[in-house]
Design an enzyme around this catalytic site. Structure first.
Site, mmCIF file in Angstrom:
data_model
loop_
_atom_site.group_PDB
_atom_site.id
_atom_site.type_symbol
_atom_site.label_atom_id
_atom_site.label_comp_id
_atom_site.label_asym_id
_atom_site.label_seq_id
_atom_site.Cartn_x
_atom_site.Cartn_y
_atom_site.Cartn_z
ATOM 1 C CG ASP A 82 82.648 19.500 -20.957
ATOM 2 O OD1 ASP A 82 81.893 18.668 -21.494
ATOM 3 O OD2 ASP A 82 83.835 19.241 -20.690
ATOM 4 C CB SER A 83 80.798 16.383 -18.139
ATOM 5 O OG SER A 83 81.915 16.128 -18.976
ATOM 6 C CB CYS B 17 79.507 18.880 -23.346
ATOM 7 S SG CYS B 17 79.328 17.161 -22.844
ATOM 8 C CD GLU C 160 87.389 17.015 -15.829
ATOM 9 O OE1 GLU C 160 87.134 17.083 -17.039
ATOM 10 O OE2 GLU C 160 87.170 17.949 -15.037
ATOM 11 C CB CYS D 208 84.738 13.661 -26.788
ATOM 12 S SG CYS D 208 84.914 13.936 -25.005
ATOM 13 C CG HIS E 263 87.074 15.850 -21.563
ATOM 14 N ND1 HIS E 263 85.739 16.167 -21.515
ATOM 15 C CD2 HIS E 263 87.558 16.027 -20.302
ATOM 16 C CE1 HIS E 263 85.430 16.501 -20.265
ATOM 17 N NE2 HIS E 263 86.509 16.427 -19.504
#
Ligand code: DGL
Length: 269
Positions: free
Chosen positions: A11-12, A74, A153, A184, A186
């Site tokens: 993932d990012s 992601c 994050e 998403c 996150h």
């Protein structure tokens, strides 16, 4: 292929841990090698060609470490790279995020559903494909959540998070939605906050469990289910001065740094 080889997940950032958690619950013996491309976060507002290059280099890195299957945890990276990567690596099994439009469309009673995602995800084939296939006759309201993945994050405090989520979810409530899909990875990390703002009349959908079941079925079909105990390795591309979050320390035995050379190749530090 070695059945005790790790599953690669990327993932990012830490968003993919929402998928990782479900994989761990369902497949506790599977070892995991996780890459968080934190230096490039957010992916959501970047050009999809650029995100494809990151995803390809991370895939190469994970394959070079012997991963037996890759989970692109992601949605934005899937928008940029899922189909192209399957073409580039035809003998590798990839599991990608599919925005939960199908369950939302099946369950809605008001005929209106909301989708929370990054700008990049709304532009990609996986999202537009599921809309075409499953959303006929249903009103779909797209809500790009600019800044939300970074805020999660970076550990945004609860009251700021609440304000931000209200800004995204309140307009959808006015449209009489009764399903809200989190597209998403996150966003499920703040699932309880989202449910609270959405209220009892709206069902919030996190697709992570379905992704874990897909991993189970692929590994079991190819007789690659692990037999030896779990080992978890975490890689981040963040600068060495960036602290590693608590959630990462909780899940992984070893935390490593890796770095980009020329934005095309990922190397261990
Ligand atoms: N977790 C990611 C996703 O599912 C990306 C968030 C970002 O980097 O913008 O889309």
């Amino acid at each position: 292929m070695n059945r005790d080889a790790p599953i690669g997940i990327f993932d990012s950032g830490i968003g993919g841990l929402s998928v990782y958690k479900k994989i761990r619950e369902l497949l506790p013996l599977e070892s995991v090698m996780y890459v968080a491309d934190q230096i490039h976060l957010p992916y959501g507002s970047k050009d999809l060609d650029m995100v494809f290059n990151y995803a390809k280099a991370i895939t190469e890195f994970l394959l070079s470490k012997g991963c037996k299957l890759i989970v692109i945890a992601c949605n934005t990276a899937c928008a940029a790279a899922l189909h192209p990567l399957r073409r580039v690596y035809p003998s590798t099994d990839f599991v990608g995020m599919e925005p939960a439009v199908k369950p939302a469309a099946l369950r809605t009673r008001t005929g209106a559903v909301g989708i929370l995602a990054t700008e990049g995800t709304f532009k990609g084939e996986p999202y537009n494909g599921v809309i075409k296939r499953f959303a006929q006759g249903v009103k779909v309201y797209e809500q790009p959540c600019h800044g939300l993945a970074e805020a999660i994050e970076n550990g945004i405090d609860d009251s700021e998070l609440h304000k931000m989520l209200e800004g995204f979810i309140s307009p959808l409530k006015l449209k009489n939605i009764d399903q809200l899909a989190l597209a998403c990875t996150h966003y499920p990390l703040v699932f309880d906050h989202i449910c609270k703002i959405a209220g009892n009349a709206i069902e919030v959908i996190d697709p992570a469990e379905a992704i874990a079941r897909r991993v189970l079925s692929l590994l079991s079909d190819s007789e690659l289910l692990a037999t030896s105990p779990y080992e978890g390795v975490f890689y981040t591309t963040a600068a060495t001065s960036t602290p590693v979050s608590e959630i990462v320390r909780k899940y992984f035995d070893s935390i490593n740094r890796c770095a980009w050379s020329g934005e095309q190749c990922l190397e261990m530090l």
